[in-house]
Design an enzyme around this catalytic site. Structure first.
Site, short mmCIF file in Angstrom:
data_model
loop_
_atom_site.label_atom_id
_atom_site.label_comp_id
_atom_site.label_asym_id
_atom_site.label_seq_id
_atom_site.Cartn_x
_atom_site.Cartn_y
_atom_site.Cartn_z
N HIS A 10 50.25 79.83 60.26
CA HIS A 10 49.14 80.74 60.53
C HIS A 10 47.90 80.01 61.05
O HIS A 10 47.76 78.79 60.89
CB HIS A 10 48.77 81.51 59.25
N GLU A 84 53.29 81.28 50.89
CA GLU A 84 52.93 79.89 50.61
C GLU A 84 53.26 79.52 49.17
O GLU A 84 53.40 80.39 48.29
CB GLU A 84 51.42 79.69 50.88
#
Length: 209
Positions: A10, A84
Site C-alpha cells: 500500500h 498486516e
C-alpha cells in the site's frame, strides 16, 4: 497456473510518515500515499495484463487496490487473511514510545528475534498466514491469469520468502518493500522465480515530485 503474481504494498499513511507501528489499525492513505498509488497503478496496468486483484480489507490496502483496479479495469476483491501483522499493544506507538515500556522486547524485535509483541503475532505466524492465503488465491485464479495481491510490508516480505523457498521467514532475508512498490514473481520449473523486488519505484518517485 497463473502467468504472474504481483505483491503490491500500500501507499504511504500518516502513521508511516510518523514512524508508528501500524499493524491492523485501519489507517487511510495520506495525500502523498494517494498520489503514489495512482502512479504505481497506472504503471502496473501498462506493464502487466492484470486479470484479478485481491486486497487486504484494511483501508490503506483497499485504497491502493482501488487505484490499480481503476487503471486496469478490474474489480477488486477483499480478503481479511491478507492483513498486516498485528503487533498488539504496540500498534499506534513509535519505537521511542514502545521502548519506554518494553525495551527488551523492542530490542529483540529489532534484532530479528521471532517474538510476539504483547498481544500480537510473531513474524513467522503472520508470514505463514499470508503465504497460505496467497497460495489459495493462486490456485483459485484461472490459468495464465495475472494475479495482483495488495497487502502490507511485513507480511509481503514474509510470504514472499516462503514462496521462494526460504526456510525461515523470520530472518528477513529480503528487505521490506517501500510504500506503493511491488514484487513480481513468475512460475518456474522448480517453483517461483523472483523477477522484480521494488518494482514501480520510479513511478512512485515521480509522483512525489
Amino acid at each position: 497456473m497463473v502467468a504472474a503474481l504481483i505483491l503490491l504494498r500500500h501507499g504511504r499513511t500518516e502513521f508511516n510518515a510518523e514512524g508508528r507501528f501500524q499493524g491492523q489499525i485501519d489507517v487511510p492513505l495520506d495525500s502523498l500515499g494517494t498520489a503514489q498509488v495512482r502512479a504505481v497503478g497506472a504503471h502496473l496496468a501498462a506493464a502487466q495484463p492484470i486479470t484479478r486483484i485481491v486486497s487486504s480489507d484494511l483501508t490503506r490496502a483497499r485504497q491502493t487496490a482501488d487505484a490499480l483496479g481503476a487503471a486496469a479495469g478490474v474489480e477488486v476483491e477483499l480478503d481479511e487473511r491478507l492483513r498486516e501483522i498485528t503487533v498488539g499493544e504496540w500498534e499506534g506507538l513509535t519505537r521511542a514510545e514502545v521502548k519506554e515500556t518494553w525495551p527488551a522486547e523492542l530490542q529483540d524485535w529489532l534484532d530479528g528475534v521471532d517474538m510476539r509483541p504483547p498481544g500480537g503475532e510473531s513474524r513467522r505466524e503472520s508470514a505463514a498466514r499470508v503465504h497460505a492465503a496467497v497460495e489459495d488465491l493462486v490456485i483459485r485464479t484461472p490459468d495464465e491469469g495475472v494475479l495482483a495481491v495488495v497487502a502490507h510490508g511485513a507480511v509481503i516480505r514474509g510470504a514472499a520468502e516462503l514462496l521462494l523457498g526460504f526456510e525461515d521467514s523470520a530472518k528477513g532475508t529480503l528487505g521490506v518493500l517501500t510504500n506503493a512498490t511491488y514484487a513480481l514473481l513468475t512460475p518456474g520449473r522448480h517453483g517461483w522465480i523472483l523477477r522484480q523486488w521494488g518494482g514501480g519505484a520510479e513511478a512512485v518517485a515521480a509522483a512525489q515530485g
